[in-house]
Design an enzyme around this catalytic site. Structure first.
Site, short mmCIF file in Angstrom:
data_model
loop_
_atom_site.label_atom_id
_atom_site.label_comp_id
_atom_site.label_asym_id
_atom_site.label_seq_id
_atom_site.Cartn_x
_atom_site.Cartn_y
_atom_site.Cartn_z
N ASP A 251 0.86 -1.18 0.00
CA ASP A 251 0.00 0.00 0.00
C ASP A 251 0.89 1.23 0.00
OD1 ASP A 251 -2.27 1.65 0.11
OD2 ASP A 251 -3.31 0.31 1.50
N ASP A 252 0.33 2.40 0.33
CA ASP A 252 1.09 3.64 0.25
C ASP A 252 2.40 3.54 1.02
OD1 ASP A 252 -1.06 4.70 -1.18
OD2 ASP A 252 -2.00 5.50 0.64
#
Length: 465
Positions: A251-252
């Site tokens: 993810d980020d």
């Protein structure tokens, strides 16, 4: 051996990357709050019965060691040394004036039994667990209301063994939100450095309601298909510095947050004064993200000297009607992208909400965002910049951006206003107004080089007039 080879490669890439000519502006390092080298008292986890065989559960040993070291908090603090070995443990709490130090061959392993990760109350700025209503499992390494906390070592490893949590998440077998690998709350003077973090069950490093936080020289790894394994998420925190890190997760890589909808608006604790520099990574999500939980406000973010490859998005701001709050005074510069789907993305409809009580009329303010000095190879789209109808994102400034784009429609913009200069491919009409002396004050932290260029043009105009 394989892991050592990967880490050596990462360090070489970081060294080369930080010496790049365009990286000179961000060459200074974060000022460390404390080095942790002068703790007058030190004990080893083995003195409290811990066994580093990867099988024996050592939660009590960690808890007892830290309880003992608490007596030295007012005597200069103490250091807990974790030697070579594989130290299986459940969640344990840190104390103030403590250094947790991992030997280069030390691995702290998170237990695969969910009972070893107690459940905490939800954060007041979220109102509920981020994934499920109710509480959230406590992080593996946890602390609250602390001062002068250091988690460091000689590139030892903290491994959350998140596979089992990802499986429970995918199969719907969780009653509470998954735990972080490290979470510190309401704490100040935090240093996290010189370690490798693997396989977090959820977001990896989460300082929330904190101040004066430094995350430096860390490697964060998780499979690209692992759900929600963000790298570093400063949340309602101020005076944060993140630098010289390699992050590859599901993810980020870095996500700046400040609370969720009505709860974040009411708690009103912004994230501000955040420096991010010399970061390398890849992900199925974004390199640098702001939001989507930004209801307490995000401002004064400076991110420079970044390299993201094989990723979905380079830079993203995520928000929605109902968020309220603001994102303003953001400066992102000196970014290299390769094999990235979307270089720059603003999402105005990131519509996850904690419950039905949010106010859809609570519109966010997004303004004074400067993105400059970006180069990219094999980029599908230069930018998807989507504001909100009736809530235009203002003073978005793009300059000196060159992207090798494969799409025939490189830009897609709506409800956006701003300026551009030296952008290739040419940006959308709503950002088509050129930067000039009359409008560059609208742009946050426009680089001295570009200001000088504009002033030179201004001088030429005066001479011609």
């Amino acid at each position: 051996m394989k892991r050592d080879f990967i880490l050596v490669g990462v360090l070489l890439v970081v060294a080369v990357f930080s010496d790049a000519p365009w990286g000179a502006r961000g060459s200074a390092h974060c000022k460390l709050t404390n080095s942790g080298e002068l703790r007058p008292h030190s004990v080893s986890i083995t003195e409290f019965g811990a066994v580093g065989d990867g099988v024996t559960l050592n939660t009590k040993a960690f808890q007892n060691a830290i309880f003992y070291l608490n007596s030295f908090a007012d005597k200069g603090g103490a250091k807990l040394f974790v030697p070579a070995g594989r130290w299986l443990t459940g969640s344990f709490d840190l104390i103030s004036h403590l250094t947790l130090w991992l030997d280069k061959d030390a691995v702290i392993l998170g237990s695969t039994n969910s009972d070893d990760w107690p459940v905490n109350e939800p954060l007041p700025s979220y109102g509920r667990g981020r994934e499920l209503p109710g509480g959230r499992h406590r992080s593996l390494i946890y602390g609250r209301n602390l001062t002068d906390v250091i988690i460091t070592g000689d590139n030892g490893t903290i491994d959350g063994q998140g596979d089992i949590w990802w499986k429970w998440f995918r199969t719907g077998n969780l009653n509470n939100t998954r735990p972080h690998l490290v979470e510190l709350m309401n704490s100040t003077g935090v240093v996290i450095s010189n370690l490798t973090f693997l396989n977090s069950p959820f977001w990896t490093i989460h300082p929330v309601y904190c101040s004066h936080v430094t995350v430096q020289n860390v490697t964060i790894l998780a499979p690209h298909d692992s759900p929600n394994t963000d790298g570093i998420d400063p949340d309602s925190s101020h005076t944060v510095c993140i630098e010289d890190c390699y992050i590859s997760t599901g993810d980020d890589l870095i996500a700046i947050k400040s609370g969720w909808d009505e709860y974040g608006i009411a708690y009103a604790r912004p994230s501000t004064n955040i420096i991010i520099r010399r970061i390398i990574g890849e992900t199925q999500s974004a390199g640098i993200a702001i939001g989507s939980e930004m209801s307490g406000g995000v401002s004064e973010v400076h991110a420079e000297n970044l390299r993201f490859v094989n990723s979905s998005v380079g830079i993203v701001i995520k928000t929605s009607s109902g968020r309220g709050g603001y994102v303003r005074d953001i400066y992102i510069s000196n970014v290299t992208l390769a094999n990235v789907d979307i270089a720059i993305r603003f999402i105005g409809h990131y519509g996850e909400h904690p419950d039905e009580f949010y106010d859809p009329k609570a519109l966010p303010t997004i303004e004074r965002i400067t993105v400059e000095n970006i180069v990219g190879e094999n980029i599908k789209y230069a930018g998807f910049l989507e504001g909100i109808e009736g809530d235009t994102f203002l003073n978005i400034c793009l300059s000196n951006i060159t992207l090798n784009v494969t799409s025939e429609s490189p830009w897609n913009c709506s409800y956006i206003q701003g300026y551009s200069d030296l952008v290739n491919p040419e940006t959308c009409e709503s950002l088509g107004e050129k930067l000039s002396p009359q409008n560059y004050s609208d742009c946050y932290h426009l680089s001295n080089h570009l200001r000088s260029s504009i002033n030179q043009k201004k001088g030429a105009w005066f001479l011609s007039w």
